[in-house]
Design a protein around this motif. Structure first.
Motif, PDB file in Angstrom:
ATOM      1  N   TRP A  24      25.868 -21.658  18.101  1.00  0.00           N
ATOM      2  CA  TRP A  24      26.673 -22.216  17.023  1.00  0.00           C
ATOM      3  C   TRP A  24      26.152 -23.578  16.601  1.00  0.00           C
ATOM      4  O   TRP A  24      26.369 -24.022  15.508  1.00  0.00           O
ATOM      5  CB  TRP A  24      28.127 -22.313  17.461  1.00  0.00           C
ATOM      6  N   ALA A  25      25.502 -24.283  17.500  1.00  0.00           N
ATOM      7  CA  ALA A  25      25.006 -25.610  17.165  1.00  0.00           C
ATOM      8  C   ALA A  25      23.572 -25.524  16.654  1.00  0.00           C
ATOM      9  O   ALA A  25      22.679 -25.085  17.350  1.00  0.00           O
ATOM     10  CB  ALA A  25      25.055 -26.496  18.400  1.00  0.00           C
ATOM     11  N   ASP A  26      23.396 -25.924  15.401  1.00  0.00           N
ATOM     12  CA  ASP A  26      22.072 -25.839  14.798  1.00  0.00           C
ATOM     13  C   ASP A  26      21.287 -27.107  15.145  1.00  0.00           C
ATOM     14  O   ASP A  26      20.994 -27.928  14.301  1.00  0.00           O
ATOM     15  CB  ASP A  26      22.243 -25.685  13.285  1.00  0.00           C
ATOM     16  N   THR A  27      21.030 -27.266  16.422  1.00  0.00           N
ATOM     17  CA  THR A  27      20.391 -28.494  16.860  1.00  0.00           C
ATOM     18  C   THR A  27      18.891 -28.336  16.895  1.00  0.00           C
ATOM     19  O   THR A  27      18.366 -27.243  16.924  1.00  0.00           O
ATOM     20  CB  THR A  27      20.859 -28.885  18.264  1.00  0.00           C
ATOM     21  N   SER A  28      18.213 -29.480  16.903  1.00  0.00           N
ATOM     22  CA  SER A  28      16.771 -29.426  17.063  1.00  0.00           C
ATOM     23  C   SER A  28      16.372 -30.364  18.191  1.00  0.00           C
ATOM     24  O   SER A  28      15.306 -30.931  18.182  1.00  0.00           O
ATOM     25  CB  SER A  28      16.089 -29.832  15.757  1.00  0.00           C
ATOM     26  N   ILE A  29      17.293 -30.552  19.130  1.00  0.00           N
ATOM     27  CA  ILE A  29      17.005 -31.409  20.274  1.00  0.00           C
ATOM     28  C   ILE A  29      16.465 -30.537  21.401  1.00  0.00           C
ATOM     29  O   ILE A  29      17.095 -29.553  21.782  1.00  0.00           O
ATOM     30  CB  ILE A  29      18.276 -32.163  20.711  1.00  0.00           C
ATOM     31  N   PRO A  42      20.357 -28.000  24.785  1.00  0.00           N
ATOM     32  CA  PRO A  42      21.309 -28.174  23.667  1.00  0.00           C
ATOM     33  C   PRO A  42      21.502 -26.929  22.799  1.00  0.00           C
ATOM     34  O   PRO A  42      22.631 -26.670  22.362  1.00  0.00           O
ATOM     35  CB  PRO A  42      20.686 -29.316  22.857  1.00  0.00           C
ATOM     36  N   ASP A  45      24.020 -24.982  24.379  1.00  0.00           N
ATOM     37  CA  ASP A  45      25.068 -25.813  24.975  1.00  0.00           C
ATOM     38  C   ASP A  45      25.241 -25.450  26.448  1.00  0.00           C
ATOM     39  O   ASP A  45      26.327 -25.096  26.909  1.00  0.00           O
ATOM     40  CB  ASP A  45      26.388 -25.660  24.214  1.00  0.00           C
TER      41      ASP A  45
ATOM     42  N   ILE B  59      29.531 -32.679  17.406  1.00  0.00           N
ATOM     43  CA  ILE B  59      28.278 -32.964  18.106  1.00  0.00           C
ATOM     44  C   ILE B  59      27.963 -34.445  17.870  1.00  0.00           C
ATOM     45  O   ILE B  59      27.261 -34.797  16.915  1.00  0.00           O
ATOM     46  CB  ILE B  59      27.118 -32.080  17.593  1.00  0.00           C
ATOM     47  N   TYR B 101      24.152 -36.515  22.614  1.00  0.00           N
ATOM     48  CA  TYR B 101      22.691 -36.441  22.554  1.00  0.00           C
ATOM     49  C   TYR B 101      22.147 -37.745  21.985  1.00  0.00           C
ATOM     50  O   TYR B 101      22.812 -38.416  21.188  1.00  0.00           O
ATOM     51  CB  TYR B 101      22.242 -35.286  21.664  1.00  0.00           C
ATOM     52  N   VAL B 102      20.931 -38.073  22.390  1.00  0.00           N
ATOM     53  CA  VAL B 102      20.303 -39.311  21.920  1.00  0.00           C
ATOM     54  C   VAL B 102      19.174 -38.959  20.960  1.00  0.00           C
ATOM     55  O   VAL B 102      18.355 -38.084  21.258  1.00  0.00           O
ATOM     56  CB  VAL B 102      19.762 -40.125  23.118  1.00  0.00           C
ATOM     57  N   PHE B 112      19.482 -35.140  11.437  1.00  0.00           N
ATOM     58  CA  PHE B 112      20.267 -34.253  12.295  1.00  0.00           C
ATOM     59  C   PHE B 112      21.676 -34.065  11.735  1.00  0.00           C
ATOM     60  O   PHE B 112      22.195 -32.952  11.655  1.00  0.00           O
ATOM     61  CB  PHE B 112      20.335 -34.825  13.714  1.00  0.00           C
ATOM     62  N   GLY B 115      21.810 -31.935   8.613  1.00  0.00           N
ATOM     63  CA  GLY B 115      21.465 -30.524   8.770  1.00  0.00           C
ATOM     64  C   GLY B 115      22.302 -29.764   9.769  1.00  0.00           C
ATOM     65  O   GLY B 115      22.086 -28.570   9.967  1.00  0.00           O
ATOM     66  N   THR B 116      23.247 -30.443  10.417  1.00  0.00           N
ATOM     67  CA  THR B 116      23.985 -29.777  11.495  1.00  0.00           C
ATOM     68  C   THR B 116      25.479 -29.934  11.291  1.00  0.00           C
ATOM     69  O   THR B 116      26.002 -31.053  11.331  1.00  0.00           O
ATOM     70  CB  THR B 116      23.592 -30.374  12.868  1.00  0.00           C
ATOM     71  N   ARG B 117      26.145 -28.820  11.097  1.00  0.00           N
ATOM     72  CA  ARG B 117      27.601 -28.858  10.931  1.00  0.00           C
ATOM     73  C   ARG B 117      28.253 -29.392  12.210  1.00  0.00           C
ATOM     74  O   ARG B 117      27.914 -28.950  13.309  1.00  0.00           O
ATOM     75  CB  ARG B 117      28.128 -27.461  10.627  1.00  0.00           C
TER      76      ARG B 117
END
Lengths: 347, 152
Positions: A24-29, A42, A45, B59, B101-102, B112, B115-117
Motif C-alpha cells: 500500500w505504501a508507494d515508497t522508494s526507500i 519499507p 512495511d 508515512i 523514515y529518513v 517522496f 509521489g506517495t499518498r
C-alpha cells in the motif's frame, strides 16, 4: 559487523523484495539495517529485530549464576494500512551456569497479536499481548529498563504478564494532551496455546487509562478482575493499580502502586515502588529504588521492604550495562539481597 | 563585566527572535489533513497516530538527525533534540513501531511526499513548490533563512 553477515543480510533483503512486489505504501526507500532498529523493509512495511540479555546474579546465601536471560526476536508486518501483525518469539532462561533448559522448552511466543486500526484514534487488538497494568510490565524488555531486577509489584507472582484475548484502545485529546483508554477481556485458560505453564490467568477483564499531565509527566490507572489458571475455582481477584512517570533532561521518577484482593485464602496484598534516575555523566546514570509489599503473596504472609541502588551505562542507544545491589528486610524469599548485573542490547 | 555578558546574551536572543523562521509541514495533494493542531502533528511524527481521517496510513518523514532543519523542527515541536527522542523510539521498537523514515534532503522530501499518498514531511518556505500542499506551520525561534541558499 562482518562483511559476510552484511552481504548475507543484503542478499536476504534483495530476495525478499523480489518476492514481494507490491504494497500500500508507494515508497522508494530501500531496505536497510540499523543497529537497535532491526532490518527494515519499507515497501512491505516489514521489520525484523529483537534483543538479547545476559545477566550475572550473586544473591546472598544462594548460588551465583551467569545466565542467558532472553534472546528475543520481533517481527512486525503491515500487509494493509489498517492491519498490523506483531510477534515476539523468545528463548527464556535457556542457558545458565547453574542449569540449562532444552531449547524447545525455553522457546515461547511472548507476544503474538494483530492490531486492527479502526479509526485514527481507535485500535482493536486480538491475540497474546502484555497485560497493561502499570508501565513496567508493558516495557519490560531489558534494554528499556534501568535495573537487572524487577520490582515486586510488577512481578508475575502478582498478576500474569500476558493477556490472551481482545483489547480496544481509544485515544482522546484534551487541551493538547493525550488520554488513552483501553478495555480488554482475557480467556487465557482456553486461548493460551503458546505457553505450557499454568501461572497465567484463566479468565479476566480489565482496563487502563493513561493521561499526559504535561509534556514530561504521565499518570495511569489500571484495573483487572481475574482468576488464575492454577486455581480457576477459587475466588476471583480484583487488582487496582496507579502509576506515575516524570522525565526531563535525563532525570526520571517512576512509581507504581497496586492493591489486590480476593475473598478466600488468596487474601490481599498491596505494595509500591518508587524509582529515581539521575544522569551522572552523558552516558552513565545512577538509580535508586524503594519497594514495599505487604499482605498474602501467593499464600505467604509478607511485610517486605526492598532497596536497590545501581548504575546503568548506556554508551550507545541500543546497548546498556547495569549493575546494582539489592537489600531489604524480610525479603529473602521473594527478592533476595545481593549483587546483580547484566548486559542487554537491541539488535 | 557581568552586565556586558547579560547584555550580549539579551541581544543574541532578541536578534534570534527577530529572525525567527517557519517550517512548513507538507503532504501530497491527494492526502487529506484536517483538525490542524500541533498535538496532531506531534502524534503523527511520534507515530502515535498511524491513520488519517480518510482511513489511509500516515508515512511521516524526517531529515537526517544532524540536519539543522530537523533540529529546529524537533526542538520546536517536541521541545527536544532528535537524540533525546531515542529512548522513546527504543520503547516504540519494542512495541513494533519504527521511527519515521529518513530522507537525505528537502528535495528528496518533496519528491517522496508528492509521489506517495499519506506521506507527510517538512521543508523551509523557500523550497515550497506546487508539488505539495502546506497543512501546518511550525513557527520556530531559529534563523533558518541561510539554509535557503544551499538548495533543497
Amino acid at each position: 559487523m562482518s562483511r559476510r553477515l552484511q552481504s548475507g543480510i543484503t542478499l536476504l533483503l534483495a530476495l525478499g523484495q523480489s518476492m514481494w512486489c507490491c504494497s500500500w505504501a508507494d515508497t522508494s526507500i530501500p531496505p536497510s539495517y540499523h543497529w537497535g532498529r532491526g532490518i527494515s523493509w519499507p515497501d512491505a512495511d516489514f521489520n525484523l529485530g529483537g534483543y538479547i540479555n545476559v545477566s550475572y546474579q550473586y544473591p546472598e546465601k544462594k548460588a551465583n549464576q551467569l545466565k542467558l536471560d532472553e534472546l528475543s526476536l520481533f517481527l512486525t508486518w503491515s500487509p494493509h494500512q489498517r492491519v498490523r501483525f506483531f510477534s515476539e518469539v523468545e528463548v527464556d532462561d535457556w542457558q545458565s551456569t547453574r542449569n540449562s533448559d532444552s531449547f524447545a522448552h525455553a522457546l515461547r511466543a511472548e507476544r503474538l497479536y494483530v492490531d486492527l486500526l479502526a479509526t485514527e484514534a481507535a485500535t482493536v487488538r486480538f491475540g497474546k499481548f502484555l497485560t497493561p497494568i502499570g508501565r513496567w510490565n508493558v516495557i519490560h524488555a531489558a534494554p528499556l529498563i534501568w535495573t537487572s531486577t524487577r520490582p515486586l509489584v510488577t512481578d508475575e507472582m502478582l498478576f500474569s504478564p500476558h493477556i490472551n484475548g481482545v483489547m480496544l484502545t481509544q485515544r482522546w485529546q484534551f487541551n493538547e494532551r493525550n488520554l488513552d483508554m483501553s478495555v480488554y477481556s482475557d480467556h487465557s485458560g482456553r486461548l493460551n496455546v503458546f505457553d505450557s505453564g499454568t501461572s497465567g490467568f484463566d479468565t479476566g477483564f480489565g482496563g487502563r487509562v493513561n493521561f499526559d499531565l504535561s509534556e514530561t509527566a504521565q499518570i495511569g490507572l489500571s484495573f483487572i478482575d481475574f482468576n488464575n489458571e492454577i486455581a480457576p475455582k477459587a475466588d476471583r481477584n480484583d487488582l487496582l493499580g496507579v502509576d506515575f512517570l516524570w522525565k526531563k533532561d535525563g532525570y526520571e521518577v517512576a512509581a507504581e502502586a497496586i492493591y489486590r484482593h480476593a475473598g478466600d485464602s488468596q487474601g490481599q496484598e498491596k505494595g509500591l515502588f518508587v524509582q529515581g534516575i539521575a544522569p551522572l555523566t552523558e552516558h552513565l546514570f545512577g538509580i535508586a529504588r524503594y519497594e514495599y509489599l505487604i499482605g498474602t503473596h501467593h499464600f505467604i504472609d509478607l511485610d517486605t521492604h526492598v532497596g536497590v541502588a545501581g548504575l546503568a551505562w548506556r554508551p550507545y542507544v541500543p546497548l546498556v550495562f547495569k549493575a546494582e545491589y539489592r537489600f531489604g528486610s524480610q525479603n529473602g524469599l521473594v527478592a533476595p539481597s545481593g549483587f546483580f548485573t547484566s548486559i542487554s542490547m537491541f539488535f | 563585566m557581568m552586565n556586558v555578558r547579560i547584555l550580549t546574551l539579551l541581544l543574541v536572543m532578541l536578534s534570534s527572535q527577530a529572525r525567527a523562521d517557519d517550517i512548513l509541514v507538507i503532504t501530497g495533494h491527494d492526502t487529506s489533513f484536517k483538525n490542524f493542531s500541533s498535538k496532531r502533528v506531534k502524534n503523527i511524527f511520534l507515530r502515535k497516530t498511524l491513520l488519517n481521517e480518510a482511513g489511509g496510513g500516515w508515512i511521516p518523514l524526517n531529515l537526517n538527525a544532524d540536519d539543522p532543519i530537523r533540529l529546529a523542527f524537533s526542538r520546536t515541536l517536541f521541545n527536544l533534540p532528535p537524540e533525546a527522542l531515542e529512548p522513546y523510539w527504543n520503547e516504540q521498537y519494542f512495541q513494533g513501531i519504527a521511527p519515521p523514515y529518513v530522507v537525505a534532503s528537502e528535495e528528496a522530501m518533496l519528491r517522496f511526499v508528492a509521489g506517495t499518498r499519506g506521506a507527510i514531511g517538512y521543508i523551509l518556505p523557500c523550497h515550497l513548490d506546487g508539488r505539495v500542499k502546506v497543512v501546518f506551520k511550525v513557527t520556530t525561534k531559529y534563523d533558518l533563512k541561510l539554509y535557503c541558499n544551499t538548495g533543497a
